[in-house]
Design a protein around this motif. Sequence first.
Motif, PDB file in Angstrom:
ATOM      1  N   GLU A 218      27.413   4.908 -19.735  1.00  0.00           N
ATOM      2  CA  GLU A 218      27.166   3.888 -18.707  1.00  0.00           C
ATOM      3  C   GLU A 218      28.203   2.778 -18.795  1.00  0.00           C
ATOM      4  O   GLU A 218      28.746   2.328 -17.771  1.00  0.00           O
ATOM      5  CB  GLU A 218      25.752   3.340 -18.897  1.00  0.00           C
TER       6      GLU A 218
ATOM      7  N   ARG B   9      22.530  -6.726 -18.843  1.00  0.00           N
ATOM      8  CA  ARG B   9      22.034  -5.462 -18.290  1.00  0.00           C
ATOM      9  C   ARG B   9      20.524  -5.546 -18.075  1.00  0.00           C
ATOM     10  O   ARG B   9      19.785  -6.008 -18.933  1.00  0.00           O
ATOM     11  CB  ARG B   9      22.347  -4.309 -19.246  1.00  0.00           C
TER      12      ARG B   9
ATOM     13  N   GLU C  55      17.101  -3.165 -16.263  1.00  0.00           N
ATOM     14  CA  GLU C  55      16.584  -1.958 -15.624  1.00  0.00           C
ATOM     15  C   GLU C  55      15.399  -2.345 -14.765  1.00  0.00           C
ATOM     16  O   GLU C  55      14.530  -3.112 -15.196  1.00  0.00           O
ATOM     17  CB  GLU C  55      16.159  -0.919 -16.671  1.00  0.00           C
TER      18      GLU C  55
ATOM     19  N   GLU D  22      12.352  -0.820 -11.945  1.00  0.00           N
ATOM     20  CA  GLU D  22      11.668   0.376 -11.461  1.00  0.00           C
ATOM     21  C   GLU D  22      11.580   0.346  -9.948  1.00  0.00           C
ATOM     22  O   GLU D  22      11.707  -0.717  -9.316  1.00  0.00           O
ATOM     23  CB  GLU D  22      10.266   0.462 -12.070  1.00  0.00           C
TER      24      GLU D  22
ATOM     25  N   ASP E 182      23.759   1.787 -10.996  1.00  0.00           N
ATOM     26  CA  ASP E 182      23.081   3.049 -10.712  1.00  0.00           C
ATOM     27  C   ASP E 182      21.808   2.736  -9.938  1.00  0.00           C
ATOM     28  O   ASP E 182      21.150   1.716 -10.176  1.00  0.00           O
ATOM     29  CB  ASP E 182      22.745   3.786 -12.008  1.00  0.00           C
TER      30      ASP E 182
ATOM     31  N   ARG F  19      25.002   2.589  -5.669  1.00  0.00           N
ATOM     32  CA  ARG F  19      25.773   2.318  -6.864  1.00  0.00           C
ATOM     33  C   ARG F  19      27.183   1.849  -6.523  1.00  0.00           C
ATOM     34  O   ARG F  19      27.743   2.185  -5.481  1.00  0.00           O
ATOM     35  CB  ARG F  19      25.812   3.536  -7.775  1.00  0.00           C
TER      36      ARG F  19
ATOM     37  N   ASP G 231      14.481   3.782  -9.252  1.00  0.00           N
ATOM     38  CA  ASP G 231      14.807   3.223 -10.568  1.00  0.00           C
ATOM     39  C   ASP G 231      16.299   2.932 -10.624  1.00  0.00           C
ATOM     40  O   ASP G 231      17.129   3.814 -10.319  1.00  0.00           O
ATOM     41  CB  ASP G 231      14.415   4.191 -11.677  1.00  0.00           C
ATOM     42  N   SER G 232      16.643   1.706 -11.023  1.00  0.00           N
ATOM     43  CA  SER G 232      18.037   1.280 -10.927  1.00  0.00           C
ATOM     44  C   SER G 232      18.461   0.527 -12.180  1.00  0.00           C
ATOM     45  O   SER G 232      17.629  -0.024 -12.911  1.00  0.00           O
ATOM     46  CB  SER G 232      18.243   0.374  -9.703  1.00  0.00           C
ATOM     47  N   VAL G 233      19.803   0.512 -12.387  1.00  0.00           N
ATOM     48  CA  VAL G 233      20.412  -0.234 -13.487  1.00  0.00           C
ATOM     49  C   VAL G 233      21.388  -1.230 -12.870  1.00  0.00           C
ATOM     50  O   VAL G 233      22.299  -0.843 -12.128  1.00  0.00           O
ATOM     51  CB  VAL G 233      21.148   0.696 -14.470  1.00  0.00           C
TER      52      VAL G 233
END
Length: 738
Positions: A592, A619, A621, A623, A643, A665, A689-691
Amino acid sequence: MTDPAIGFDPVTGINPSVKRALNDILGGTAASVLTVTFGLSYSLLIFAGPLSPYLSYGITATFVSSAVLAAIIALGSSLPFAIAAPDSSTAAVTGILAASLIERIAAANPSASLLPPVLITLGLSTVLTGVVLCGLGLTRMGRAIRYVPYPVVGGFLGATGLLIVMGAIRVITDHPVQFATLVRLANGTALSELGAACAMALVLYLTWHRSRSPFGLPIILIGGMLTAHLAFWVTGVSLDEARALGWTFQAPPQAAFMVPWHTDALIHYPWFAVPDLLGNLVAVIFVTASSTLFNTTGIEVAVHREANLERELNVTGAANILTGALGGYAGCISVSRSVLNFSSGGRGRLSGLAVAALSLLMLAVAPELLGFIPKFVLGGLLLYLGADQLHKWLIESRRRLSKLEYVSLIAIIAIIVIWGFVPGILIGVIIGCATFALSAARVESIKYSFDGSEYRSSLDRSRDDQEVLLAHGGKIQGLNLQSYLFFGSANRLYQHVKRLLQQRPECRYLVFDFKLVTGVDSSAAYSFAQIKRSAGDLGVELILVHLSAAAEKVLRSSDFIGDGVTLIPELDRALEWCENELIAQHQGLAQEEASLRDWFTAILDSEDDADALIRRCQRIEVEAGEIIVQAGDLADSMHFILDGRVGIMVPADDDRTTRVRSLGRYTTIGEMGLVSNTPRSATIQAEVDSVLYVLNTHQFDAIKEEDPALSHKLLTYFVSVMAERLTFANRTIAVLRR
């Protein structure tokens, strides 16, 4: 033959077989001196008060018991040099049994005959004791008595020591130790007799207690007799006057032997008193069994010989059955007499037979001898025996016991003396169990702890994997558990885990090693359920290692084992599994980060600037469906979408929202707000779900101050993004105008 532990060979220069026989006889003779001396005092202890007129029968019962016990145990014991006879503890509880019977007979019928019921009671209790001992030996259950809490045994035997002292006072003064008789004990004669007895006990302690010479005891007792008779002669008191004043015993008639099993005696036996005697009967059995086991163990330690405990119980049981059938009372193997025989050179069974023969000889001599013995001499011996036992359990045991255990021992002694043996045993066991529970609760259930950076599996790994584990091994925490886990220790474990998770928030795998755990109860299962809830709230996986089938059954019954809990047979495999998970996660993060670096490098046209921007970002995360920013909030950050996909939502009619744009992304959101610091114009919500990587205003201001070049590149990127979005909007408007 000589023993290296003792190194004493009293007879030399003759045939070996004859020499061994002479050594056995000499050792048995030395031991018989103690048997005879103690036997006289035990007779007086049991046949005191209302039973004193029947002392001749008591002497017979004592020496018949000594002869039978010595002979049978000599022939059958696994220790061929063993000497058996009535013991001070067994004599004390037997005396209590006889006194209890007399009290009940006197209350029901003061004119009833006392001797037949007493002899029947002694015989029946001894036969029953023998049967129980044989049962314990045959079923191998005798060792179970060693699981009785030590304070209970100590309190029980300490109480017998106190009862011996009280019995000695009764022998000396002819008055029992009760509140009602304290006035009688306070008169001049009684106090003088007690003072002389105490002086006799002190002499025994200062001399024989330290030397333990086999012939020292009779010499001291004879010296006491001569001193007393000399005092009588100096003061002009005749022997008859001394007896009338209570200084010497009344000469009993010739020892009389009577088997108590007569039909008429059995018919007129006070069977109504049996329920009240059960507690004292249990005491006789318990004391005889425990004395047999403890004395045997004591002899093993003293002479370095190993005994067969089951055989000792069987032989002692058989000896007591025969003793009871002849009207005697309970006894067992003796430490002092057996060790004395061994030290004197006795190694064979002839020693015990010599003791038996001399005990039978005393049936003819003892009554005449007793008529010349002052009460304070044998009373002082009883005082010494009782005080010695009290010292052992009240003073010496203090060094071996904790404060709580010692207090419970004192309480058990008091309960037995006040209320009797059965309440003492029952309450003592309850106190012992409670004491054990409190003590066990203080035992640390965690032997040691570790984490994955310092303690790893045996799997050889690459240098890159080792660096990952060194950097991130703290995410693996392990606890090696021990002892029995129940409500006290398990709750302490739960509190420890809570503190651990607070102190190590990075923990993601918590390993419990049950290898040293002896058991788990249902209350411990509840504590583990609490641990599971706390770990689940923090996203921590629980791994159980070396979990026994019984412990697993208990934990499954409480629904502890399930999602979030993994069972692995061995610790090494558990660590390998956690390490694999950790490395896989780190490899994903590494990929990543590489992807993020490539994206930022393309934006900024510099790898160094890309690394600098990555260090400034945080960073997160999210949902699917989670709100990232809310419309109307202060715009204090922007987001790089690495992402996933997010949607820009605006209010619509009927309190609904409408998506006006969706971003995937390698796109950004919120850059206008970061630059202008204006409130959010729309809500941003994750569609999957994303980063995301967040750059807040504080970090952006720091970039502007510390790295103007990077700040300029970012602003240039923001302008290009806004230009692209404005071009897209213009095209959309143009289409809608057609």
